[in-house]
Design an enzyme around this catalytic site. Sequence first.
Site, short mmCIF file in Angstrom:
data_model
loop_
_atom_site.label_atom_id
_atom_site.label_comp_id
_atom_site.label_asym_id
_atom_site.label_seq_id
_atom_site.Cartn_x
_atom_site.Cartn_y
_atom_site.Cartn_z
N ASN A 25 0.83 -1.19 0.00
CA ASN A 25 0.00 0.00 0.00
C ASN A 25 0.87 1.25 0.00
OD1 ASN A 25 -1.36 2.03 2.40
ND2 ASN A 25 -2.44 1.72 0.48
N CYS A 26 0.47 2.25 -0.78
CA CYS A 26 1.19 3.52 -0.83
C CYS A 26 0.18 4.66 -0.78
CB CYS A 26 2.05 3.61 -2.08
SG CYS A 26 2.81 5.24 -2.33
N MET A 27 -0.27 5.03 0.40
CA MET A 27 -1.18 6.14 0.61
C MET A 27 -2.49 5.98 -0.15
SD MET A 27 0.49 7.93 2.77
CE MET A 27 -0.37 9.50 2.79
N THR A 28 -2.46 6.25 -1.46
CA THR A 28 -3.69 6.18 -2.26
C THR A 28 -3.62 5.09 -3.33
OG1 THR A 28 -2.84 7.79 -3.84
CG2 THR A 28 -4.09 8.64 -1.98
N ARG A 29 -2.57 4.26 -3.29
CA ARG A 29 -2.34 3.31 -4.38
C ARG A 29 -2.08 1.89 -3.88
NH1 ARG A 29 1.70 6.88 -8.31
NH2 ARG A 29 0.80 8.91 -7.80
#
Length: 474
Positions: A25-29
């Site tokens: 997971n990367c914040m919004t992605r």
Amino acid sequence: MTNLELAKVIVNLVGGKDNVVKAANCMTRLRLTIKNIDLVKMEELKNTEGVLGVVEANNYLQVVLGPGKAKKVTDICIEELGLPSDGVVTENWQENKQAIKDNQKQSKFKKVVNTIANIFIPLIPAIIAAGIFNGLASLVSTLQGQGTLPAEGFWKATQLMFALIGGGFLSYFAIYTGINSAKQFGATEALGGMLGAISISANIVALSTMLGLYDEAVPLNSILTTGKGGIIGVIFGVYILAKVEKAIRKRIPDVLDLILTPLLTLLITGLVFVFAIMPLAGFLSDGLVSALSVIINSSNPVVSVISGFVLSALFLPMVLLGLHHGLIPIYAVQLEAMGGVSLFPVLAMAGAGQVGAAIAIYLIARKVKNTRLQKVITGALPAGFLGVGEPLIYGVTLPMFKPFITAGLGAGFGGAYVMLTHVLATAWGPSGLVAIPIMQPQSMLNYFIGLVISYIAGFIITYFVIKESDVKNA
């Protein structure tokens, strides 16, 4: 579509669980490393309900889902659908070979950026939280100094508690960086953390003084001192540690591996790290700060305005290409050397330009009765105000392209103001309104004014540049 349904659709469209090397997971992605990119149904994935956009780079995918949803979908993919959260080796050598080949297609620069991203992205929640707590502690302390709040009692305990929580991460940032760097370079994570701890140990000063490398008059000018080289030195040091550890392990009998490998690895790498890497990285860090100061801390208002405008205007394309993670070491270097980050507040204006542009498009869309676009903007704007720009980028401005440019131009005006007023942040993270608490107290108002300028400029430029026909057909 529920998050579970969306997760299942995504996994199916990327070629199934067996085609995924790693999910994160990367914040919004939702970030996915793919074995065979040819198995990915890219167009179907991009057009899936709930997917705001897809960034592709060889065998590397970023599926933009928006704040909150990205984390939930990622957790479902890993915990319920069985996607690996770390890279795994399969028993099928042909698949492994293909995955390696796909990875080799990446440019060296892109690999470096991805490695940096993988080191720091897991730390972002802690960076944000620590920055906010430090900002609040600084604010309370300032108000106490002004006599607005009592210097003792409840507010003193509050200030100390906020500082304690914030310092619990940022004071040991080098250790966390060492652990994550070891994970990326294939070294033992605990040894990477130890190398990070060495860099901030007080014994560095005693050792430096004994060898005549310490400048007592101006400690920061010392050839060797605590924290010299910062996280740049730690990352490079752990890279060397990984090479040394692997080389030693090949030569040590299995029965002695547990004892001798970590002992010899730390001894060899520790000596190289303290006496070579730290001074060299310190020299490079000092040079980087000096070079940046010419551009982003200039006393010449003309230079400040131009540099602020250009940096803010060009930041969105960097986000689009996934290159913005490469700026994190620069933020960290600034924080260590200057006690604050001046580059982050300038670049944060890019998201505000998007908001202004989106509002302009919304008004035009309402005029030409494009209800679909109105709904997309209505759903994405709250996140945009809170500093999460991907929904607006991939859902509105980038597909139309012209607003992507006008948003950047609008952001440039806010960036110019923020640079001119020398706004400093105590950390970095999401931009927008939620970043106000992580600004230094004296910078909060000017940061907010910069946001407003970007909103207005992005709106005006977009409203008068974008044609009604462009919005009607979007």
